[in-house]
Design an enzyme around this catalytic site. Structure first.
Site, mmCIF file in Angstrom:
data_model
loop_
_atom_site.group_PDB
_atom_site.id
_atom_site.type_symbol
_atom_site.label_atom_id
_atom_site.label_comp_id
_atom_site.label_asym_id
_atom_site.label_seq_id
_atom_site.Cartn_x
_atom_site.Cartn_y
_atom_site.Cartn_z
ATOM 1 N N LYS A 1 -3.861 -10.225 -6.788
ATOM 2 C CA LYS A 1 -5.159 -10.830 -5.908
ATOM 3 C C LYS A 1 -6.245 -9.713 -6.178
ATOM 4 O O LYS A 1 -6.266 -8.696 -6.669
ATOM 5 C CB LYS A 1 -5.146 -10.500 -4.950
ATOM 6 C CG LYS A 1 -5.416 -9.527 -3.577
ATOM 7 C CD LYS A 1 -5.795 -9.426 -2.443
ATOM 8 C CE LYS A 1 -6.149 -8.110 -1.639
ATOM 9 N NZ LYS A 1 -7.727 -7.915 -1.365
ATOM 10 N N LYS B 1 0.628 -1.286 0.124
ATOM 11 C CA LYS B 1 -0.232 0.292 -0.721
ATOM 12 C C LYS B 1 0.939 1.544 0.023
ATOM 13 O O LYS B 1 0.103 2.129 -0.273
ATOM 14 C CB LYS B 1 -1.354 0.144 1.083
ATOM 15 C CG LYS B 1 -1.839 -1.210 1.462
ATOM 16 C CD LYS B 1 -3.552 -0.781 0.999
ATOM 17 C CE LYS B 1 -4.199 -1.505 0.651
ATOM 18 N NZ LYS B 1 -6.204 -1.403 1.129
ATOM 19 N N LYS C 1 -10.290 -4.076 -4.439
ATOM 20 C CA LYS C 1 -11.022 -3.328 -4.655
ATOM 21 C C LYS C 1 -10.726 -1.449 -4.930
ATOM 22 O O LYS C 1 -10.613 -1.423 -5.669
ATOM 23 C CB LYS C 1 -12.284 -2.450 -3.269
ATOM 24 C CG LYS C 1 -13.084 -3.473 -2.468
ATOM 25 C CD LYS C 1 -13.351 -3.121 -1.470
ATOM 26 C CE LYS C 1 -13.708 -3.599 -0.616
ATOM 27 N NZ LYS C 1 -12.753 -3.279 0.710
HETATM 28 P P1 ATP Z 1 -8.758 -3.213 -0.439
HETATM 29 O O1 ATP Z 1 -8.211 -3.201 -1.924
HETATM 30 O O2 ATP Z 1 -9.260 -1.590 -0.156
HETATM 31 O O3 ATP Z 1 -7.894 -3.309 0.273
HETATM 32 P P2 ATP Z 1 -9.881 -5.441 -0.816
HETATM 33 O O4 ATP Z 1 -10.334 -6.167 -2.243
HETATM 34 O O5 ATP Z 1 -8.521 -5.916 -0.160
HETATM 35 O O6 ATP Z 1 -9.887 -3.743 -0.373
HETATM 36 P P3 ATP Z 1 -10.370 -5.641 2.240
HETATM 37 O O7 ATP Z 1 -11.896 -4.956 2.849
HETATM 38 O O8 ATP Z 1 -9.186 -5.060 2.666
HETATM 39 O O9 ATP Z 1 -11.117 -6.234 0.391
HETATM 40 O O10 ATP Z 1 -11.209 -6.983 2.347
HETATM 41 C C1 ATP Z 1 -12.238 -7.564 3.370
HETATM 42 C C2 ATP Z 1 -11.923 -9.066 3.443
HETATM 43 O O11 ATP Z 1 -12.125 -10.143 1.638
HETATM 44 C C3 ATP Z 1 -10.971 -10.137 3.799
HETATM 45 O O12 ATP Z 1 -11.168 -11.363 4.845
HETATM 46 C C4 ATP Z 1 -9.966 -10.270 2.936
HETATM 47 O O13 ATP Z 1 -9.060 -11.356 3.540
HETATM 48 C C5 ATP Z 1 -10.542 -10.784 1.599
HETATM 49 N N1 ATP Z 1 -10.892 -10.432 1.093
HETATM 50 C C6 ATP Z 1 -10.381 -9.272 -0.600
HETATM 51 N N2 ATP Z 1 -9.561 -9.309 -1.063
HETATM 52 C C7 ATP Z 1 -10.039 -10.942 -1.512
HETATM 53 C C8 ATP Z 1 -9.492 -12.027 -2.662
HETATM 54 N N3 ATP Z 1 -9.284 -12.054 -3.641
HETATM 55 N N4 ATP Z 1 -9.490 -13.892 -1.875
HETATM 56 C C9 ATP Z 1 -10.099 -13.998 -1.548
HETATM 57 N N5 ATP Z 1 -10.479 -13.121 -0.638
HETATM 58 C C10 ATP Z 1 -10.318 -12.158 -0.409
HETATM 59 MG MG MG Z 2 -7.460 -5.549 1.411
#
Ligand code: ATP
Ligand code: MG
Length: 327
Positions: free
Chosen positions: A192, A112, A195
Site C-alpha cells: 500500500k 510495524k 509514508k
Molecule cells: P504511516 O506509513 O506512517 O502509517 P500512512 O501513509 O499509512 O502513514 P496514516 O497517517 O497512517 O498514513 O493514514 C492516514 C489516513 O490515510 C488513514 O485514514 C488511512 O486509512 C489512509 N491511507 C493511508 N494510506 C492509504 C492508501 N495507500 N490508500 C488509501 N488510504 C490510505
Molecule cells: Mg498508516
C-alpha cells in the site's frame, strides 16, 4: 443535530495521494453533512523513531495540506491531538478493559513490529486503543478512513462495546466511511502507498515529478514489450485510472491494454494529466496557506479549544462512570 465525524492523519511525513484519495477527499466532501473534527495525531507519530526538531513543522505541514485540500475551518474543527491531553487519559481507562490479545492480532502491529524491530514499544502496541480514544472522546459515529484502518476500527468498536457493557452506555459504536480510493497501492505495485515506506506520489509533488514517478511505476508485469497484451485488473496504473480518469479514457485504456494497442507509457501519460488536473486546485490553495502560517496556527488553536471542550465534557462523564475521585 448533525452526527459527529472524527478522523486523523499522523504527521509522520508528507501527505501522499493514498491519504488524499483514501481519506482527505472524503473529509472534505462530508463537511456539510456532518459535524467534523479532523486531527493531526502527533501522539501516534511518536510510536516510531522520529526527529523532535521536525515534529512541529510536520504538524504545520499537515494542517496546510488539509486546508489546501479544502478543509473549511468555519465548518470543521482542525486540531492537533496533543492539544487535547484527555485523549491519553481516556486511553489509560480503555487500556484497563482491553485484553492484550486483541491488540496482538492487529495486522498493522504485526507489520510495524517488523519495520521497527529495534523499537517495538508499548505505544506501538497500544496504538489502536489510543485511536479508539481519539474517536469516542468526541462520541463520533462515523470515521472516514482507508481500508488499511478497518481492522483498527473493528477493534475500536469492540473496545467501545466492552467499555459500555462494563461501566454503562456512554459511547456510540463508530462506523467507517470508505471511499472509492480506499486502498491505493504504491509505485512499487505491491505494498500500500505509505509514508513510512516512501513508495508515494506526494500531493505537493511538482507536475514534472508526478510524470517522472508515474513513468517508473510498476504496471502489469506481463507487459515486457509494447506489443505484449496486459490485464488491466492486474495493473496498479489502471486502478488509479478508475478513480481519476474519465469514463471513455478508462474504457479505451482497458481495451488498448488487452489488445496491446496502447503502450504503458501512453496509458501513464493520460493518468498523469488527470492526476495533475485533480491536484491543481490543491496547489493553488497551498501557495496561499504556505504564506499565511500565522493564520494556520490560529485555526489550530481555535480547533483545539473547541475539541478540548467536548473532550472535557466526555471525560467528566467517564470519570463518574468508572468511579474516579471527583475534585
Ligand atoms: P504511516 O506509513 O506512517 O502509517 P500512512 O501513509 O499509512 O502513514 P496514516 O497517517 O497512517 O498514513 O493514514 C492516514 C489516513 O490515510 C488513514 O485514514 C488511512 O486509512 C489512509 N491511507 C493511508 N494510506 C492509504 C492508501 N495507500 N490508500 C488509501 N488510504 C490510505
Ligand atoms: Mg498508516
Amino acid at each position: 443535530m448533525k452526527k459527529r465525524v472524527f478522523s486523523g492523519i499522523q504527521p509522520s511525513g508528507e501527505i501522499h495521494i493514498g491519504n488524499y484519495l483514501g481519506a482527505i477527499k472524503q473529509w472534505i466532501e462530508i463537511q456539510e453533512k456532518y459535524n467534523c473534527i479532523y486531527g493531526i495525531v502527533d501522539y501516534h507519530s511518536m510510536t516510531v523513531k522520529y526527529n523532535t526538531d521536525e515534529l512541529k513543522k510536520k504538524v504545520i505541514d499537515a494542517a496546510v495540506t488539509y486546508l489546501s485540500a479544502g478543509l473549511d475551518p468555519e465548518r470543521s474543527h482542525l486540531m492537533v491531538q496533543s492539544q487535547v491531553p484527555e485523549h491519553t487519559e481516556l486511553t489509560w481507562i480503555l487500556n484497563t478493559v482491553t485484553p492484550m490479545s486483541w491488540c496482538e492480532r492487529v495486522p498493522t502491529f504485526k507489520q510495524k513490529k517488523i519495520q521497527n524491530e529495534k523499537n517495538v514499544n508499548m505505544g506501538l502496541f497500544d496504538y489502536p486503543v489510543l485511536m479508539t480514544a481519539d474517536i469516542i472522546i468526541y462520541k463520533a459515529e462515523f470515521v472516514p478512513v482507508g481500508k488499511d484502518q478497518l481492522p483498527h476500527l473493528e477493534l475500536a468498536r469492540e473496545i467501545t462495546r466492552k467499555f459500555n457493557s462494563t461501566f454503562g452506555e456512554i459511547f456510540p459504536e463508530p462506523k467507517p466511511i470508505i471511499s472509492v480510493g480506499a486502498l491505493i497501492i504504491g509505485l512499487d505495485g505491491k505494498q500500500k502507498m505509505s509514508k513510512s515506506i516512501g513508495n508515494c506520489i506526494y500531493m505537493a509533488d511538482s507536475n514534472d515529478v508526478i510524470r517522472k514517478k508515474l513513468a517508473t511505476a510498476v504496471t502489469d508485469t506481463r507487459r515486457v514489450k509494447k506489443t505484449d497484451p496486459g490485464v488491466p485488473s492486474d495493473c496498479n496504473i489502471f486502478s488509479l485510472h478508475k478513480i481519476l480518469s474519465k469514463k471513455d479514457e478508462i474504457e479505451s485504456c482497458s481495451e488498448g491494454c488487452l489488445k496491446a494497442s496502447i503502450g504503458c507509457f501512453d496509458c501513464k501519460k493520460i493518468l498523469a494529466n488527470n492526476l495533475i488536473d485533480e491536484l491543481e486546485p490543491f496547489k493553488e490553495k497551498k501557495s496561499y496557506w504556505d504564506n499565511n502560517i500565522e493564520k494556520v496556527k490560529e485555526i489550530l488553536n481555535e480547533g483545539g479549544k473547541q475539541a478540548r471542550s467536548i473532550a472535557k465534557d466526555t471525560m467528566e462523564q467517564v470519570r463518574e462512570k468508572v468511579g474516579l475521585w471527583k475534585f
